[in-house]
Design a protein around this motif. Sequence first.
Motif, PDB file in Angstrom:
ATOM      1  N   VAL A 169      93.311 -21.052  21.644  1.00 52.96           N
ATOM      2  CA  VAL A 169      94.469 -21.447  22.440  1.00 52.96           C
ATOM      3  C   VAL A 169      94.187 -22.730  23.224  1.00 52.96           C
ATOM      4  O   VAL A 169      95.016 -23.639  23.289  1.00 52.96           O
ATOM      5  N   LEU A 170      93.005 -22.834  23.810  1.00 50.63           N
ATOM      6  CA  LEU A 170      92.661 -24.034  24.576  1.00 50.63           C
ATOM      7  C   LEU A 170      92.614 -25.271  23.683  1.00 50.63           C
ATOM      8  O   LEU A 170      93.096 -26.348  24.054  1.00 50.63           O
ATOM      9  N   LEU A 171      92.034 -25.125  22.505  1.00 48.02           N
ATOM     10  CA  LEU A 171      91.958 -26.262  21.580  1.00 48.02           C
ATOM     11  C   LEU A 171      93.351 -26.698  21.131  1.00 48.02           C
ATOM     12  O   LEU A 171      93.627 -27.900  21.008  1.00 48.02           O
ATOM     13  N   GLU A 172      94.224 -25.736  20.886  1.00 51.26           N
ATOM     14  CA  GLU A 172      95.568 -26.066  20.406  1.00 51.26           C
ATOM     15  C   GLU A 172      96.435 -26.679  21.502  1.00 51.26           C
ATOM     16  O   GLU A 172      97.171 -27.639  21.261  1.00 51.26           O
ATOM     17  N   ARG A 173      96.357 -26.124  22.705  1.00 48.45           N
ATOM     18  CA  ARG A 173      97.289 -26.528  23.758  1.00 48.45           C
ATOM     19  C   ARG A 173      96.741 -27.598  24.695  1.00 48.45           C
ATOM     20  O   ARG A 173      97.520 -28.326  25.310  1.00 48.45           O
ATOM     21  N   LEU A 174      95.414 -27.666  24.803  1.00 50.37           N
ATOM     22  CA  LEU A 174      94.808 -28.650  25.703  1.00 50.37           C
ATOM     23  C   LEU A 174      93.669 -29.381  24.996  1.00 50.37           C
ATOM     24  O   LEU A 174      92.508 -29.281  25.397  1.00 50.37           O
ATOM     25  N   PRO A 175      93.975 -30.132  23.951  1.00 49.84           N
ATOM     26  CA  PRO A 175      92.898 -30.816  23.215  1.00 49.84           C
ATOM     27  C   PRO A 175      92.141 -31.834  24.068  1.00 49.84           C
ATOM     28  O   PRO A 175      90.986 -32.142  23.770  1.00 49.84           O
TER      29      PRO A 175
END
Length: 408
Positions: free
Chosen positions: A373-379
Amino acid sequence: MRIPVSGGHVSEQVPDYPFALPGALEPPPEWAGLRDGCPVAPIRLASGDRALLLTRYDDVRQVLSDPRFTRQLDAPDAARVTANESGGVFGSGGSSMSGDEHRAWRQLVGKAFTAKRVVAMQPRIEAMAGHLVERMVAGGAPADLVSGVGFPLPVWAICDLLGVPDSDRDAFAYWSDTMLSMTRFGQDEIDAAQAEFDAYLVALAGAKRAEPGGDLISELLSMVEGLDGRLTEQLILGTAKGLLVAGHETTANMIGKMTAMLLAGRERWEALLADRALIRPAVEEALRFDANPGFGMPRYLSEEVEVAGERLPGGTTVVCSMASANRDERQFAAATVMDLTRSPNPHLAFGVGPHSCLGQALARTELQTVLKVLLERLPTLELAVPAAELRRREGLVVGGLERVPVRW
């Protein structure tokens, strides 16, 4: 016994344990020195009692795998792990079951707490992680990843698993914090929290018996129908305590530490952005590489055993440092390097043997999902302070960071 530390120095004193960390993400220098020169080392615990510390991979695995040695630390000659009288989480509850009783309990819980159940939870965990990240973003940067995502998500997941109402989740978090404290709470506070937790679970089990749901407690109750009330109560208390400890504090702290480790080396985050297939091995490597794991796993030696060429008498309390074992060059090539492609990775972060972590499948799912989720939403996520300024939480059995300030 003389205790060497890295650099060749030797200490005649019995050191206090846990060791101080030079930085929140850096291992104590004592680990390497002990692995090389004193793999069975005397230590002084927060209680003032003495124990022996195991730091090598093979020795830790040997003791943890031996069903004769348990966390049943209420024997008269067992060392008290914590500063309080009871020993905290290591002195009571399901963690102290042993032998046939423990095997029967694990077998029963294993039938209910299946991989299929955890897989079924994953979409809800991902949705909750997404909600928490969105709420953190809405609050503006910089934000604290620990309070914004790390702690809310695992307590939500474990309460979802057990069928605990949303309104009671803050109380669950407090009970978990109290049971895992070594020095932060007095005996009266710990006793009160344990009594409150036990009473709550007994009442919850009664409510689930009257109106079963799709949760783990309801399923366990259906499986043990016909057992007397005391056995059922022990089963529910032991299971809930084990899952709360395994599924809340440890995972909550690991979310913050894992993210901090990955962001501290920007090339690691960029590698994950370029290849999401690295998420699973990156989580395993973060678990292995964790330099701030907390206390380790105590074991009471019920009879004499030979470890690292030394004969340890029955009645000895040993502390197995899984984190030191996970950096043992005898087992892991380039053990001091965080390698996101490491495979195989037989780390001991979840223990091994009959008392291995009950909630490890759930923990892995949560860690992988949060990272996804972090990689997808906050790259563009990055640390808002230098890694050297991160501070660890003090006085707890489980290691963690006070805050992980981030921006994007």
